[in-house]
Design a protein around this motif. Structure first.
Motif, PDB file in Angstrom:
ATOM      1  N   LYS A 198       5.059 -12.914   6.391  1.00  0.00           N
ATOM      2  CA  LYS A 198       5.617 -12.167   5.259  1.00  0.00           C
ATOM      3  C   LYS A 198       4.490 -11.425   4.537  1.00  0.00           C
ATOM      4  CE  LYS A 198       8.260 -11.982   1.105  1.00  0.00           C
ATOM      5  NZ  LYS A 198       7.603 -10.774   0.735  1.00  0.00           N
ATOM      6  N   SER A 199       3.356 -12.093   4.379  1.00  0.00           N
ATOM      7  CA  SER A 199       2.200 -11.440   3.755  1.00  0.00           C
ATOM      8  C   SER A 199       1.740 -10.252   4.587  1.00  0.00           C
ATOM      9  CB  SER A 199       1.051 -12.431   3.579  1.00  0.00           C
ATOM     10  OG  SER A 199       1.416 -13.440   2.672  1.00  0.00           O
ATOM     11  N   TRP A 200       1.807 -10.417   5.923  1.00  0.00           N
ATOM     12  CA  TRP A 200       1.448  -9.293   6.799  1.00  0.00           C
ATOM     13  C   TRP A 200       2.403  -8.132   6.552  1.00  0.00           C
ATOM     14  CZ3 TRP A 200       1.175 -11.986  12.246  1.00  0.00           C
ATOM     15  CH2 TRP A 200       0.099 -12.879  12.275  1.00  0.00           C
ATOM     16  N   GLY A 201       3.689  -8.452   6.469  1.00  0.00           N
ATOM     17  CA  GLY A 201       4.690  -7.408   6.231  1.00  0.00           C
ATOM     18  C   GLY A 201       4.445  -6.685   4.925  1.00  0.00           C
ATOM     19  N   ASP A 202       4.056  -7.434   3.899  1.00  0.00           N
ATOM     20  CA  ASP A 202       3.747  -6.809   2.608  1.00  0.00           C
ATOM     21  C   ASP A 202       2.562  -5.856   2.738  1.00  0.00           C
ATOM     22  OD1 ASP A 202       5.807  -8.334   1.518  1.00  0.00           O
ATOM     23  OD2 ASP A 202       4.453  -9.815   0.612  1.00  0.00           O
ATOM     24  N   ALA A 203       1.515  -6.304   3.429  1.00  0.00           N
ATOM     25  CA  ALA A 203       0.324  -5.465   3.611  1.00  0.00           C
ATOM     26  C   ALA A 203       0.659  -4.230   4.434  1.00  0.00           C
ATOM     27  CB  ALA A 203      -0.794  -6.264   4.278  1.00  0.00           C
ATOM     28  N   VAL A 204       1.415  -4.419   5.507  1.00  0.00           N
ATOM     29  CA  VAL A 204       1.815  -3.287   6.355  1.00  0.00           C
ATOM     30  C   VAL A 204       2.683  -2.316   5.561  1.00  0.00           C
ATOM     31  CG1 VAL A 204       3.237  -2.663   8.364  1.00  0.00           C
ATOM     32  CG2 VAL A 204       1.525  -4.475   8.561  1.00  0.00           C
ATOM     33  N   GLY A 205       3.519  -2.848   4.681  1.00  0.00           N
ATOM     34  CA  GLY A 205       4.343  -1.981   3.840  1.00  0.00           C
ATOM     35  C   GLY A 205       3.512  -1.102   2.932  1.00  0.00           C
ATOM     36  N   VAL A 206       2.494  -1.675   2.312  1.00  0.00           N
ATOM     37  CA  VAL A 206       1.607  -0.914   1.435  1.00  0.00           C
ATOM     38  C   VAL A 206       0.898   0.179   2.238  1.00  0.00           C
ATOM     39  CG1 VAL A 206      -0.521  -1.042   0.054  1.00  0.00           C
ATOM     40  CG2 VAL A 206       1.272  -2.766  -0.245  1.00  0.00           C
ATOM     41  N   MET A 207       0.356  -0.212   3.386  1.00  0.00           N
ATOM     42  CA  MET A 207      -0.361   0.771   4.210  1.00  0.00           C
ATOM     43  C   MET A 207       0.595   1.809   4.791  1.00  0.00           C
ATOM     44  SD  MET A 207      -3.287  -1.549   6.109  1.00  0.00           S
ATOM     45  CE  MET A 207      -2.186  -2.855   6.657  1.00  0.00           C
ATOM     46  N   GLY A 208       1.769   1.367   5.215  1.00  0.00           N
ATOM     47  CA  GLY A 208       2.754   2.278   5.795  1.00  0.00           C
ATOM     48  C   GLY A 208       3.200   3.343   4.816  1.00  0.00           C
ATOM     49  N   ASP A 209       3.340   2.949   3.553  1.00  0.00           N
ATOM     50  CA  ASP A 209       3.706   3.937   2.535  1.00  0.00           C
ATOM     51  C   ASP A 209       2.642   5.023   2.428  1.00  0.00           C
ATOM     52  OD1 ASP A 209       6.048   2.580   1.983  1.00  0.00           O
ATOM     53  OD2 ASP A 209       5.292   1.634   0.142  1.00  0.00           O
ATOM     54  N   MET A 210       1.379   4.630   2.579  1.00  0.00           N
ATOM     55  CA  MET A 210       0.292   5.614   2.517  1.00  0.00           C
ATOM     56  C   MET A 210       0.272   6.508   3.760  1.00  0.00           C
ATOM     57  SD  MET A 210      -2.938   3.676   0.824  1.00  0.00           S
ATOM     58  CE  MET A 210      -2.600   2.082   0.124  1.00  0.00           C
ATOM     59  N   ILE A 211       0.639   5.938   4.896  1.00  0.00           N
ATOM     60  CA  ILE A 211       0.697   6.737   6.133  1.00  0.00           C
ATOM     61  C   ILE A 211       1.838   7.754   6.034  1.00  0.00           C
ATOM     62  CG2 ILE A 211       1.145   6.650   8.625  1.00  0.00           C
ATOM     63  CD1 ILE A 211      -1.631   5.562   7.894  1.00  0.00           C
ATOM     64  N   LYS A 212       2.978   7.306   5.498  1.00  0.00           N
ATOM     65  CA  LYS A 212       4.147   8.192   5.368  1.00  0.00           C
ATOM     66  C   LYS A 212       3.939   9.273   4.316  1.00  0.00           C
ATOM     67  CE  LYS A 212       7.357   4.516   6.510  1.00  0.00           C
ATOM     68  NZ  LYS A 212       8.194   3.482   5.911  1.00  0.00           N
ATOM     69  N   THR A 213       3.151   8.961   3.299  1.00  0.00           N
ATOM     70  CA  THR A 213       2.901   9.904   2.204  1.00  0.00           C
ATOM     71  C   THR A 213       1.393  10.057   2.048  1.00  0.00           C
ATOM     72  OG1 THR A 213       4.861   8.951   1.140  1.00  0.00           O
ATOM     73  CG2 THR A 213       3.536  10.450  -0.181  1.00  0.00           C
ATOM     74  N   PRO A 214       0.786  10.856   2.918  1.00  0.00           N
ATOM     75  CA  PRO A 214      -0.681  10.969   2.924  1.00  0.00           C
ATOM     76  C   PRO A 214      -1.305  11.366   1.589  1.00  0.00           C
ATOM     77  CG  PRO A 214       0.260  12.028   4.856  1.00  0.00           C
ATOM     78  CD  PRO A 214       1.401  11.656   3.961  1.00  0.00           C
ATOM     79  N   GLN A 237      -6.147  -3.938   2.208  1.00  0.00           N
ATOM     80  CA  GLN A 237      -4.990  -4.448   2.957  1.00  0.00           C
ATOM     81  C   GLN A 237      -5.330  -4.641   4.438  1.00  0.00           C
ATOM     82  OE1 GLN A 237      -2.075  -5.468   1.382  1.00  0.00           O
ATOM     83  NE2 GLN A 237      -3.370  -5.025  -0.375  1.00  0.00           N
ATOM     84  N   ALA A 238      -6.084  -3.732   5.001  1.00  0.00           N
ATOM     85  CA  ALA A 238      -6.485  -3.845   6.410  1.00  0.00           C
ATOM     86  C   ALA A 238      -7.405  -5.043   6.612  1.00  0.00           C
ATOM     87  CB  ALA A 238      -7.166  -2.557   6.876  1.00  0.00           C
ATOM     88  N   ALA A 239      -8.301  -5.264   5.671  1.00  0.00           N
ATOM     89  CA  ALA A 239      -9.210  -6.418   5.757  1.00  0.00           C
ATOM     90  C   ALA A 239      -8.425  -7.718   5.664  1.00  0.00           C
ATOM     91  CB  ALA A 239     -10.263  -6.352   4.656  1.00  0.00           C
ATOM     92  N   PHE A 240      -7.463  -7.774   4.752  1.00  0.00           N
ATOM     93  CA  PHE A 240      -6.620  -8.970   4.645  1.00  0.00           C
ATOM     94  C   PHE A 240      -5.911  -9.230   5.970  1.00  0.00           C
ATOM     95  CE2 PHE A 240      -2.198 -10.244   4.438  1.00  0.00           C
ATOM     96  CZ  PHE A 240      -2.369 -11.599   4.161  1.00  0.00           C
ATOM     97  N   LEU A 241      -5.300  -8.198   6.532  1.00  0.00           N
ATOM     98  CA  LEU A 241      -4.547  -8.346   7.774  1.00  0.00           C
ATOM     99  C   LEU A 241      -5.444  -8.855   8.903  1.00  0.00           C
ATOM    100  CD1 LEU A 241      -1.604  -7.827   8.566  1.00  0.00           C
ATOM    101  CD2 LEU A 241      -2.273  -5.550   9.299  1.00  0.00           C
ATOM    102  N   ALA A 242      -6.615  -8.285   9.042  1.00  0.00           N
ATOM    103  CA  ALA A 242      -7.547  -8.709  10.081  1.00  0.00           C
ATOM    104  C   ALA A 242      -8.024 -10.145   9.850  1.00  0.00           C
ATOM    105  CB  ALA A 242      -8.739  -7.755  10.151  1.00  0.00           C
ATOM    106  N   ASP A 243      -8.303 -10.478   8.601  1.00  0.00           N
ATOM    107  CA  ASP A 243      -8.777 -11.832   8.278  1.00  0.00           C
ATOM    108  C   ASP A 243      -7.706 -12.889   8.516  1.00  0.00           C
ATOM    109  OD1 ASP A 243     -11.235 -10.799   7.549  1.00  0.00           O
ATOM    110  OD2 ASP A 243     -10.839 -10.900   5.384  1.00  0.00           O
ATOM    111  N   ASP A 244      -6.457 -12.537   8.290  1.00  0.00           N
ATOM    112  CA  ASP A 244      -5.365 -13.506   8.404  1.00  0.00           C
ATOM    113  C   ASP A 244      -4.694 -13.495   9.777  1.00  0.00           C
ATOM    114  OD1 ASP A 244      -3.884 -15.504   6.726  1.00  0.00           O
ATOM    115  OD2 ASP A 244      -2.173 -14.274   7.346  1.00  0.00           O
ATOM    116  N   ALA A 245      -5.108 -12.610  10.646  1.00  0.00           N
ATOM    117  CA  ALA A 245      -4.422 -12.404  11.933  1.00  0.00           C
ATOM    118  C   ALA A 245      -4.384 -13.636  12.833  1.00  0.00           C
ATOM    119  CB  ALA A 245      -5.055 -11.229  12.683  1.00  0.00           C
TER     120      ALA A 245
END
Length: 157
Positions: free
Chosen positions: A45-61, A72-80
């Motif tokens: 779920k935490s991954w999904g939250d992080a991906v959501g934050v990053m995805g919003d930035m990808i969709k709206t550059p 967010q990317a560091a969190f995802l990599a650290d928790d992977a």
């Protein structure tokens, strides 16, 4: 006239209610399996939250914030690597399909790939100045999630 001792009665009713609630909660759970399922679901779920934050930035550059994306990317990599050991007990299936255990090599490969692509996203994020700098690596993370969920997660109806 008789005096009613309401304070003691209320304490007893309150105590009985608390005990009943505690017994009900403990009867509804199996500690070993619930802990495994909860741990991996909380992590994902935490991954999904992080991906959501990053995805919003990808969709709206125009809303790209390099510092937030990097965090967010560091969190995802650290928790992977966190949830994978919590799939050891087949009785703790949760939303996992039987294939997690019958195709353990395939599942392990998916877990390894997720860790690889999140590390690559984290590396790209460290020097990113725009969404375009991280979009390809972010896409690989999404593909990894989708690939694993296709075979190893129960489908939601």
């Amino acid at each position: 006239m008789a005096q009613v001792r309401t304070q003691k009665s209320l304490k007893s009713v309150f105590g009985i209610s608390l005990m009943a609630a505690a017994l009900t909660l403990s009867a509804c759970s199996s500690p070993a399996t619930d802990t495994d399922v909860k741990t991996r679901q909380d992590s994902m779920k935490s991954w999904g939250d992080a991906v959501g934050v990053m995805g919003d930035m990808i969709k709206t550059p125009d809303m790209f914030d390099a510092a937030v994306f990097k965090e967010q990317a560091a969190f995802l990599a650290d928790d992977a690597a966190t949830p994978w050991s919590h799939f050891a007990n087949q009785d703790a299936a949760g939303n996992a399909t039987e294939a997690v255990w019958s195709n353990a090599d395939g599942f392990s490969s998916e877990a390894d790939n997720f860790q690889k692509v999140t590390a690559e996203l984290n590396a790209a994020a460290q020097t990113a100045t725009s969404a375009a700098d991280v979009a390809p690596a972010f896409g690989q993370v999404g593909e990894s999630c989708k690939s694993c969920h296709t075979e190893f997660r129960v489908k939601n109806n």
